[in-house]
Design a protein around this motif. Structure first.
Motif: not given
Ligand code: OGA
Ligand code: MN
Length: 282
Positions: A112, A163, A175, A183, A208
């Motif tokens: 990512y 991500y 996150r 990201t 991903r």
């Protein structure tokens, strides 16, 4: 000590013995180890569990460490080292459907990022009594064995890596706002040329990679599903059964990995990890 390098399987991996990792490598040993890494894509060094500082020193023999995205995994005193706990602490942590455990999904680390880590160094610190193997597949060999029409389809194609993607059965960890800002989605070639060998590999991260640029969703899913079943076939695989203290160094440019997440609840499974800086995929 004499350096010895032995294949771990037909398709990838080599065990390296007779190397003193506490010292800088001599020129001949360094060249032999580098050649084995480029040829076998994964090296295994047998060791005792190390302190994070000693582990980082060894990782530096092979490249430049890169910080891991998720802050909470970074070691307090040695932030280049991340601590990975995969233990099922309570029965409810282990789902009946193990595909829902994120680690059981095939992936390559860090894709990512616009410039993903070229390699990962991982050491086992605590292991369950059964299961918990880390499984690898060789996407360079998988590329070489693709039929010509599929090779032609992915030539020059780019894919969106994020991500997370709803294509992956298990969800990625949440996150923080700071981590999310670092990201945004990125594009990478689907057929990636290794900068040190010139060899191509399929660069598709099932955890991903969301879609192929320029294709409708259904067409993109069909292409990615076809690549997935081709590249994860047994003939491209090696499963590593860990011994305590093993250090694996693998090439993220031409391998995928996943974990056999079927191991007993309440038995610790813990690793420490260093990512090594790479270059932008082309
Ligand atoms: C990793 C990873 C596998 C494992 O460190 O990137 O996927 O066996 N770990 O825990
Ligand atoms: Mn990983």
């Amino acid at each position: 000590m004499t350096l010895e390098i032995r294949p771990l399987s037909d398709t990838l991996g080599a065990e390296v013995t007779g190397l003193d990792l506490t010292q800088p490598l001599g020129e001949a040993d360094a060249a032999a180890v580098r050649e084995a890494f480029l040829d076998r894509h994964l090296l295994c060094f047998r060791s005792e569990p190390l302190s994070p500082a000693d582990f980082l020193r060894i990782a530096r023999l092979f490249g430049e460490p890169q910080l891991q995205l998720l802050r909470h995994r970074r070691h307090g005193e040695v932030p280049e080292v991340s601590m990975l706990e995969s233990t099922y602490k309570r029965p409810e942590d282990k789902p009946d459907d193990l595909a829902l455990v994120r680690l059981s999904g095939w992936h390559t680390d860090d894709s990512y990022f616009a410039t993903p880590a070229k390699a990962t160094m991982l050491q086992s610190l605590a292991l369950p009594s059964s299961g918990g193997e880390t499984r690898f597949c060789n996407t360079r060999r998988a590329y070489e064995m693709l039929d010509d029409s599929l090779k032609a389809r992915i030539e020059g194609a780019r894919a969106v890596h994020g991500y997370d993607t709803p294509r992956a059965p298990g969800r990625a960890e949440t996150r923080t706002a700071e981590e999310a800002a670092e990201t945004p989605d990125v594009l990478h070639p689907l057929a990636r040329t290794h900068e040190d060998t010139g060899r191509k590999a399929i660069y598709f991260n099932p955890n991903r990679t969301d879609r192929v640029v320029g294709l409708e969703r259904a067409e993109s899913d069909a292409l990615l599903d076809g690549l997935y079943s081709h590249m994860t076939a047994d003939r491209f695989r090696y499963d590593h059964s860990w011994r305590l203290g093993d250090i694996l160094l693998w090439d993220n440019r031409c391998l995928l990995h996943s974990v056999n997440t079927d191991f007993p609840v309440g038995e610790e499974r813990r690793h420490q990890r260093v990512l090594l800086k790479g270059t932008k995929p082309v």
